[in-house]
Design a protein around this motif. Structure first.
Motif, PDB file in Angstrom:
ATOM      1  N   HIS A  25       0.833  -1.201   0.000  1.00 39.02           N
ATOM      2  CA  HIS A  25       0.000   0.000   0.000  1.00 39.02           C
ATOM      3  C   HIS A  25       0.864   1.245   0.000  1.00 39.02           C
ATOM      4  CE1 HIS A  25      -4.140  -1.313   0.369  1.00 39.02           C
ATOM      5  NE2 HIS A  25      -3.697  -2.327   1.092  1.00 39.02           N
ATOM      6  N   ASN A  53      -6.919  -2.666  -2.127  1.00 42.97           N
ATOM      7  CA  ASN A  53      -7.703  -2.537  -0.897  1.00 42.97           C
ATOM      8  C   ASN A  53      -8.672  -3.701  -0.741  1.00 42.97           C
ATOM      9  OD1 ASN A  53      -6.529  -0.160  -0.041  1.00 42.97           O
ATOM     10  ND2 ASN A  53      -8.045   1.132  -1.056  1.00 42.97           N
ATOM     11  N   ARG A  54      -9.348  -4.070  -1.823  1.00 47.92           N
ATOM     12  CA  ARG A  54     -10.310  -5.170  -1.750  1.00 47.92           C
ATOM     13  C   ARG A  54      -9.627  -6.495  -1.443  1.00 47.92           C
ATOM     14  NH1 ARG A  54     -13.989  -3.466  -6.901  1.00 47.92           N
ATOM     15  NH2 ARG A  54     -15.080  -1.766  -5.847  1.00 47.92           N
ATOM     16  N   THR A  56      -6.809  -6.909   0.102  1.00 47.47           N
ATOM     17  CA  THR A  56      -6.348  -6.842   1.488  1.00 47.47           C
ATOM     18  C   THR A  56      -7.489  -7.133   2.453  1.00 47.47           C
ATOM     19  OG1 THR A  56      -4.684  -5.208   0.846  1.00 47.47           O
ATOM     20  CG2 THR A  56      -5.183  -5.393   3.192  1.00 47.47           C
ATOM     21  N   TRP A  57      -8.664  -6.588   2.176  1.00 44.46           N
ATOM     22  CA  TRP A  57      -9.819  -6.857   3.030  1.00 44.46           C
ATOM     23  C   TRP A  57     -10.199  -8.333   3.001  1.00 44.46           C
ATOM     24  CZ3 TRP A  57     -11.774  -4.513   6.964  1.00 44.46           C
ATOM     25  CH2 TRP A  57     -11.621  -3.141   7.110  1.00 44.46           C
ATOM     26  N   SER A  60      -7.716 -10.242   5.062  1.00 43.90           N
ATOM     27  CA  SER A  60      -7.852  -9.961   6.493  1.00 43.90           C
ATOM     28  C   SER A  60      -9.081 -10.655   7.080  1.00 43.90           C
ATOM     29  CB  SER A  60      -7.898  -8.456   6.758  1.00 43.90           C
ATOM     30  OG  SER A  60      -8.987  -7.867   6.089  1.00 43.90           O
ATOM     31  N   VAL A  61     -10.173 -10.742   6.322  1.00 45.32           N
ATOM     32  CA  VAL A  61     -11.356 -11.466   6.795  1.00 45.32           C
ATOM     33  C   VAL A  61     -11.057 -12.953   6.914  1.00 45.32           C
ATOM     34  CG1 VAL A  61     -13.693 -12.166   6.127  1.00 45.32           C
ATOM     35  CG2 VAL A  61     -13.030  -9.763   6.013  1.00 45.32           C
TER      36      VAL A  61
END
Length: 77
Positions: A25, A53-54, A56-57, A60-61
């Motif tokens: 990032h 970003n997507r 990474t999300w 992380s989930v």
């Protein structure tokens, strides 16, 4: 190979991927100019940054979800 070992492997891979993705990032801190959203006036969101970003999300989930499942012991051993 049991289901616990498979989930532990996916958990470890997601942890490493999350580390790499966070390091990819771009820095968003603009010093004192970032206070109050002033820095957002002159920047444009690129599609690559949005995709990063997507992803990474998602990782992380996956990481947090598998952390909860593994630590709660819901799968047994």
């Amino acid at each position: 190979m049991t289901i616990v070992q498979v989930i532990q492997a996916i958990w470890a891979v997601s942890a490493l991927a999350l580390i790499v993705l966070v390091l990819l990032h771009s820095p968003k801190g603009d010093g004192i100019g970032g206070i109050g959203g002033q820095a957002q006036l002159f920047t444009s969101t690129k599609s690559a940054e949005t995709a990063l970003n997507r992803i990474t999300w998602v990782f992380s989930v996956i990481f947090i979800g598998f952390t909860v499942v593994l630590s709660a012991g819901w799968l047994g051993k």
